[in-house]
Design a protein around this motif. Structure first.
Motif, PDB file in Angstrom:
ATOM      1  N   ALA A   7      51.624   8.956   2.287  1.00 27.60           N
ATOM      2  CA  ALA A   7      52.305   8.880   3.573  1.00 27.60           C
ATOM      3  C   ALA A   7      53.699   9.430   3.533  1.00 27.60           C
ATOM      4  N   ALA A  10      55.040  12.375   5.625  1.00 23.87           N
ATOM      5  CA  ALA A  10      55.620  12.202   6.956  1.00 23.87           C
ATOM      6  C   ALA A  10      56.912  11.408   6.914  1.00 23.87           C
ATOM      7  N   MET A  11      57.123  10.619   5.863  1.00 24.37           N
ATOM      8  CA  MET A  11      58.291   9.754   5.804  1.00 24.37           C
ATOM      9  C   MET A  11      59.589  10.540   5.856  1.00 24.37           C
ATOM     10  N   VAL A  80      54.227   5.753  10.958  1.00 27.26           N
ATOM     11  CA  VAL A  80      54.514   6.259   9.618  1.00 27.26           C
ATOM     12  C   VAL A  80      54.634   5.107   8.624  1.00 27.26           C
ATOM     13  N   VAL A 117      51.298  12.613  11.678  1.00 28.52           N
ATOM     14  CA  VAL A 117      50.964  11.297  11.130  1.00 28.52           C
ATOM     15  C   VAL A 117      49.477  11.009  11.314  1.00 28.52           C
TER      16      VAL A 117
END
Length: 307
Positions: A7, A10-11, A80, A117
């Motif tokens: 993830a 996208a962070m 997110v 996301v």
């Protein structure tokens, strides 16, 4: 083999304050502004459960304010965080609800952040075809940061699907990046280069070197989830080079790093590829009751000082 997605792709955008509803220009609601800032601070400290609560609070305030941009930002950031908490289905639910809330208000805003996301969440759920479509939509963004991460994700998905055509296109995109591009973009380029070499049956040693250079950059800049993914690519390269023991060690390192970052899905997958369930951890909490620890420490001290 399946290439895993984290993830944190996208962070990066969360910390930049980029949301599905567009960038908020200093909201006049002090409570809303504080909730968003506190959420970002919590993300920066890795306190995802706190961040989730703050983004929910920000979203509630945004709905009360009927603020389209803030609704989009809060929904994006919440999704997110949920993805980083290994809850892809919850992230998809949040994205769908955010899109609906924006639609009710007749917004014509750029939803490519939400597309990015969504692509990550779908990929984590092994819904590769849908994930690829969402990543393609995200790559049409006007924001170069979203485009770059969408290209990276498209390459990872293509690698997992055996889609050589898309992987080649993504590799071409990264080849055109200037040498002065952001360090994270250059690290992403090295990962894609390694993946393409492995998919094409090219030099496994070169792929290993590219992957490990990306690992080193991500370690330096404290991007540990992306670093762990890079270790898994290096492990794959070592395996293709015929070095099974090195591959197992790299998968084990990737697994342990992912586990400590809370990414249990990838940790389990990489541990299985390492061929072992045993990960040496000198920092694990002792199984003994805490009341026995002082006595054990005293005994050890006595043994050292005795002659």
């Amino acid at each position: 083999m399946r290439a895993t997605y984290l993830a944190s792709v996208a962070m990066v955008l969360v910390l930049a304050g980029c949301g599905g509803g567009g960038k908020v220009a200093a909201p006049t609601d002090g409570t809303l502004s504080q909730d968003m800032e506190t959420g970002r601070d919590a993300v920066d400290l890795g306190r995802l459960s706190v961040a989730e609560g703050q983004y929910r609070a920000a979203g509630v305030r945004a709905l009360a304010r009927d603020d389209v941009a803030a609704i989009g930002d809060a929904g994006y950031n919440l999704a997110v965080v949920q993805l980083d908490e290994n809850r892809p289905q919850d992230a998809l639910t949040t994205i769908a609800s955010t899109r609906a809330a924006l639609s009710v208000r007749g917004t014509q805003s750029d939803d490519t952040g939400l597309d990015l996301v969504q692509a990550g969440a779908l990929y984590r759920l092994d819904r590769f075809d849908e994930a690829a479509n969402s990543a393609t939509s995200a790559a049409r963004a006007s924001d170069p940061a979203i485009v770059e991460k969408a290209q990276l994700l498209s390459g990872i998905i293509a690698d997992a699907r055996g889609d050589r055509g898309t992987l080649d296109k993504v590799a071409a995109y990264f080849t055109q990046l200037p040498k002065t591009a952001a360090w994270s973009w250059l690290a992403d380029a090295q990962e894609i280069t390694a993946r393409r070499l492995l998919a094409d049956g090219g030099s496994a040693q070169t792929a290993y070197q590219d992957a490990m250079q990306a690992v080193a950059a991500r370690q330096t800049h404290v991007e540990y989830r992306d670093m762990a993914r890079g270790l898994s690519v290096a492990a794959r390269a070592a395996g293709q080079a015929g070095n099974a023991s090195q591959a197992a060690a790299l998968y084990l390192r990737a697994s342990q790093s992912a586990q400590k970052e809370g990414d249990t899905q990838n940790a389990d997958a990489w541990r299985k590829l390492a061929g072992t369930l045993n990960m040496p951890d000198p920092f694990a909490s002792p199984a003994n009751d805490s009341t026995t620890q002082p006595r054990a420490a005293a005994t050890a001290t006595g043994a050292v000082t005795q002659k």
